[in-house]
Design a protein around this motif. Structure first.
Motif, PDB file in Angstrom:
ATOM      1  N   LEU A   1      45.146  35.050  38.912  1.00 12.23           N
ATOM      2  CA  LEU A   1      44.911  36.429  38.479  1.00 12.23           C
ATOM      3  C   LEU A   1      44.322  36.399  37.075  1.00 12.23           C
ATOM      4  CD1 LEU A   1      45.350  39.533  38.947  1.00 12.23           C
ATOM      5  CD2 LEU A   1      47.555  39.238  37.795  1.00 12.23           C
ATOM      6  N   ALA A   2      43.107  36.945  36.894  1.00 13.69           N
ATOM      7  CA  ALA A   2      42.470  37.001  35.577  1.00 13.69           C
ATOM      8  C   ALA A   2      43.109  38.113  34.757  1.00 13.69           C
ATOM      9  CB  ALA A   2      40.973  37.248  35.717  1.00 13.69           C
ATOM     10  N   LEU A   3      43.680  37.741  33.596  1.00 11.95           N
ATOM     11  CA  LEU A   3      44.388  38.705  32.750  1.00 11.95           C
ATOM     12  C   LEU A   3      43.587  39.130  31.530  1.00 11.95           C
ATOM     13  CD1 LEU A   3      47.983  37.158  32.679  1.00 11.95           C
ATOM     14  CD2 LEU A   3      47.061  38.886  34.235  1.00 11.95           C
ATOM     15  N   GLN A   4      42.769  38.232  30.982  1.00  9.89           N
ATOM     16  CA  GLN A   4      42.065  38.530  29.739  1.00  9.89           C
ATOM     17  C   GLN A   4      40.873  37.602  29.624  1.00  9.89           C
ATOM     18  OE1 GLN A   4      44.357  39.047  25.916  1.00  9.89           O
ATOM     19  NE2 GLN A   4      43.265  37.200  25.299  1.00  9.89           N
ATOM     20  N   GLY A   5      39.781  38.104  29.075  1.00  6.52           N
ATOM     21  CA  GLY A   5      38.615  37.260  28.852  1.00  6.52           C
ATOM     22  C   GLY A   5      37.316  38.027  28.956  1.00  6.52           C
ATOM     23  N   GLU A   6      36.295  37.500  28.285  1.00  7.20           N
ATOM     24  CA  GLU A   6      34.947  38.055  28.349  1.00  7.20           C
ATOM     25  C   GLU A   6      33.989  36.925  28.717  1.00  7.20           C
ATOM     26  OE1 GLU A   6      34.311  39.383  24.404  1.00  7.20           O
ATOM     27  OE2 GLU A   6      35.585  41.160  24.573  1.00  7.20           O
ATOM     28  N   ALA A   7      33.034  37.208  29.572  1.00  7.86           N
ATOM     29  CA  ALA A   7      32.026  36.218  29.965  1.00  7.86           C
ATOM     30  C   ALA A   7      32.693  34.933  30.469  1.00  7.86           C
ATOM     31  CB  ALA A   7      31.087  35.919  28.799  1.00  7.86           C
ATOM     32  N   CYS A   8      33.709  35.094  31.294  1.00  3.86           N
ATOM     33  CA  CYS A   8      34.415  33.934  31.861  1.00  3.86           C
ATOM     34  C   CYS A   8      34.027  33.756  33.325  1.00  3.86           C
ATOM     35  CB  CYS A   8      35.921  34.118  31.768  1.00  3.86           C
ATOM     36  SG  CYS A   8      36.569  34.218  30.091  1.00  3.86           S
TER      37      CYS A   8
ATOM     38  N   GLY B   1      31.489  23.917  43.714  1.00  4.94           N
ATOM     39  CA  GLY B   1      30.072  23.992  43.397  1.00  4.94           C
ATOM     40  C   GLY B   1      29.513  25.401  43.312  1.00  4.94           C
ATOM     41  N   GLU B   2      30.340  26.430  43.481  1.00  6.69           N
ATOM     42  CA  GLU B   2      29.882  27.819  43.416  1.00  6.69           C
ATOM     43  C   GLU B   2      30.450  28.503  42.175  1.00  6.69           C
ATOM     44  OE1 GLU B   2      30.484  30.105  46.903  1.00  6.69           O
ATOM     45  OE2 GLU B   2      29.810  28.523  48.268  1.00  6.69           O
ATOM     46  N   LYS B   3      29.607  29.313  41.511  1.00  2.00           N
ATOM     47  CA  LYS B   3      30.047  30.060  40.334  1.00  2.00           C
ATOM     48  C   LYS B   3      30.785  31.320  40.750  1.00  2.00           C
ATOM     49  CE  LYS B   3      28.356  32.002  35.961  1.00  2.00           C
ATOM     50  NZ  LYS B   3      27.163  32.213  35.096  1.00  2.00           N
ATOM     51  N   LYS B   4      31.983  31.519  40.192  1.00  3.36           N
ATOM     52  CA  LYS B   4      32.804  32.688  40.511  1.00  3.36           C
ATOM     53  C   LYS B   4      33.090  33.459  39.220  1.00  3.36           C
ATOM     54  CE  LYS B   4      33.307  31.247  44.797  1.00  3.36           C
ATOM     55  NZ  LYS B   4      32.698  31.975  45.944  1.00  3.36           N
ATOM     56  N   PRO B   5      32.322  34.517  38.913  1.00  2.01           N
ATOM     57  CA  PRO B   5      32.561  35.290  37.694  1.00  2.01           C
ATOM     58  C   PRO B   5      33.933  35.953  37.720  1.00  2.01           C
ATOM     59  CG  PRO B   5      30.405  35.790  38.633  1.00  2.01           C
ATOM     60  CD  PRO B   5      31.165  35.015  39.662  1.00  2.01           C
ATOM     61  N   TRP B   6      34.549  36.043  36.541  1.00  2.16           N
ATOM     62  CA  TRP B   6      35.849  36.691  36.414  1.00  2.16           C
ATOM     63  C   TRP B   6      35.693  38.190  36.203  1.00  2.16           C
ATOM     64  CZ3 TRP B   6      39.882  33.898  32.870  1.00  2.16           C
ATOM     65  CH2 TRP B   6      40.112  32.600  33.350  1.00  2.16           C
ATOM     66  N   SER B   7      36.692  38.941  36.635  1.00  3.96           N
ATOM     67  CA  SER B   7      36.862  40.342  36.278  1.00  3.96           C
ATOM     68  C   SER B   7      38.357  40.555  36.094  1.00  3.96           C
ATOM     69  CB  SER B   7      36.320  41.254  37.382  1.00  3.96           C
ATOM     70  OG  SER B   7      36.507  42.601  37.052  1.00  3.96           O
ATOM     71  N   VAL B   8      38.758  41.109  34.953  1.00  3.55           N
ATOM     72  CA  VAL B   8      40.179  41.258  34.653  1.00  3.55           C
ATOM     73  C   VAL B   8      40.872  42.049  35.759  1.00  3.55           C
ATOM     74  CG1 VAL B   8      41.840  42.286  33.055  1.00  3.55           C
ATOM     75  CG2 VAL B   8      39.863  41.031  32.170  1.00  3.55           C
ATOM     76  N   GLY B   9      41.975  41.519  36.263  1.00  4.12           N
ATOM     77  CA  GLY B   9      42.725  42.140  37.348  1.00  4.12           C
ATOM     78  C   GLY B   9      42.344  41.657  38.715  1.00  4.12           C
ATOM     79  N   ASN B  10      41.285  40.845  38.814  1.00  2.00           N
ATOM     80  CA  ASN B  10      40.866  40.316  40.109  1.00  2.00           C
ATOM     81  C   ASN B  10      41.509  38.962  40.385  1.00  2.00           C
ATOM     82  OD1 ASN B  10      39.297  42.555  40.481  1.00  2.00           O
ATOM     83  ND2 ASN B  10      37.348  41.467  40.622  1.00  2.00           N
ATOM     84  N   THR B  11      41.515  38.585  41.662  1.00  2.00           N
ATOM     85  CA  THR B  11      42.168  37.360  42.121  1.00  2.00           C
ATOM     86  C   THR B  11      41.136  36.338  42.573  1.00  2.00           C
ATOM     87  OG1 THR B  11      44.148  38.556  42.820  1.00  2.00           O
ATOM     88  CG2 THR B  11      43.785  36.410  43.824  1.00  2.00           C
ATOM     89  N   LEU B  12      41.341  35.092  42.154  1.00  3.23           N
ATOM     90  CA  LEU B  12      40.490  33.973  42.546  1.00  3.23           C
ATOM     91  C   LEU B  12      41.324  33.009  43.375  1.00  3.23           C
ATOM     92  CD1 LEU B  12      37.866  32.140  42.132  1.00  3.23           C
ATOM     93  CD2 LEU B  12      39.128  31.137  40.216  1.00  3.23           C
ATOM     94  N   VAL B  13      40.811  32.582  44.525  1.00  6.55           N
ATOM     95  CA  VAL B  13      41.496  31.611  45.366  1.00  6.55           C
ATOM     96  C   VAL B  13      40.760  30.276  45.285  1.00  6.55           C
ATOM     97  CG1 VAL B  13      42.219  31.014  47.711  1.00  6.55           C
ATOM     98  CG2 VAL B  13      42.325  33.395  46.938  1.00  6.55           C
ATOM     99  N   THR B  14      41.501  29.226  44.920  1.00  5.69           N
ATOM    100  CA  THR B  14      40.947  27.874  44.898  1.00  5.69           C
ATOM    101  C   THR B  14      41.567  27.089  46.048  1.00  5.69           C
ATOM    102  OG1 THR B  14      40.779  27.940  42.483  1.00  5.69           O
ATOM    103  CG2 THR B  14      40.605  25.791  43.532  1.00  5.69           C
ATOM    104  N   PRO B  15      40.801  26.797  47.096  1.00  6.80           N
ATOM    105  CA  PRO B  15      41.365  26.061  48.231  1.00  6.80           C
ATOM    106  C   PRO B  15      41.849  24.673  47.829  1.00  6.80           C
ATOM    107  CG  PRO B  15      39.275  27.095  48.834  1.00  6.80           C
ATOM    108  CD  PRO B  15      39.405  27.201  47.338  1.00  6.80           C
ATOM    109  N   ALA B  16      42.810  24.172  48.544  1.00  2.22           N
ATOM    110  CA  ALA B  16      43.349  22.837  48.272  1.00  2.22           C
ATOM    111  C   ALA B  16      42.243  21.785  48.333  1.00  2.22           C
ATOM    112  CB  ALA B  16      44.437  22.511  49.294  1.00  2.22           C
TER     113      ALA B  16
END
Length: 227
Positions: free
Chosen positions: A158-165, A171-186
């Motif tokens: 869960l992205a809590l804080q950050g700018e331009a993260c 191998g794929e770029k996943k831009p952050w947005s505060v409050g959004n969820t990122l899943v990293t597969p095993a």
């Protein structure tokens, strides 16, 4: 396949009645304030509640990030423990105090940010928050990145804080947005990057406890530290 994350939205003056088949539920309060059976919660707080019947009542319009291990119990056709884990409340002010303590620590060229690891009575030696799940609040200074690595545990972030993260995952770029969820597969190679001007913060749940007990963590750095 072992962890489930969702967002709970509770309007002011209303309550959410949960009845999950989980060992426990990890919560992060994105906004609002209210009460659980054993404590009051507010924006920025983290908590752990047992699975089964639970009620979250909101005094203010609330959004809560909830993560549990329902898929694992469903896969094994298991029931939650007859002796459920105890509730734990981690107030935002105490989290900030712990972040300030680790922020004063000495680092070396191999350090990519610092983290607060959450646990509870009986699990502190394992550094787990439940028998199968781990929870950490990671930080990343401006202009730095966390070295590429991979591990056998899946990660829900869960992205809590950050700018331009952003993160690089498989191998794929996943831009952050505060409050959004990122899943990293095993097993997927991944790294986290902070090109902004403020510290980045991200909350990570992993099924690391399961791999710890099975001795299958499989952590591997894929990038040498910068001198």
């Amino acid at each position: 396949p072992l962890v489930l994350a969702r967002y709970a939205v509770i309007r002011a003056g209303e309550a959410l009645d949960l009845d999950t088949r989980a060992t426990g539920l990890i919560g992060y309060v994105l906004r609002g304030a209210g009460e659980a059976p054993d404590f009051a919660w507010a924006q920025g707080d983290i908590f752990l509640i047992p699975g089964g019947a639970q009620r979250l009542a909101a005094r203010e319009h609330a959004v809560i990030w909830l993560v549990g291990n329902e898929p694992m119990l469903a896969f094994e056709a298991l029931r939650e423990s007859a002796e459920p884990i105890a509730s734990v409340h981690y107030p935002a002010a105490e989290i900030e105090r712990q972040l300030a303590i680790i922020g004063a620590c000495t680092t070396n060229p191999g350090t990519s940010g610092l983290a607060v690891i959450f646990s509870s009575d009986g699990l502190e030696a394992w550094r787990n928050i439940t028998p199968s799940l781990t929870l950490s609040l990671n930080t990343l200074p401006p202009g730095e990145h966390q070295r590429a690595h991979r591990h056998n545990s899946a990660a829900i972030t869960l992205a809590l804080q950050g700018e331009a993260c952003h993160s690089m995952v498989g191998g794929e770029k996943k831009p952050w947005s505060v409050g959004n969820t990122l899943v990293t597969p095993a097993g997927d190679p991944h790294s986290h990057h902070n090109a902004g001007s403020i510290q980045a913060r991200f909350l990570i749940v992993q099924d690391g406890g399961l791999h710890y007990h099975a001795r299958t963590m499989g952590f591997e750095c894929l990038e040498n530290p910068t001198a």
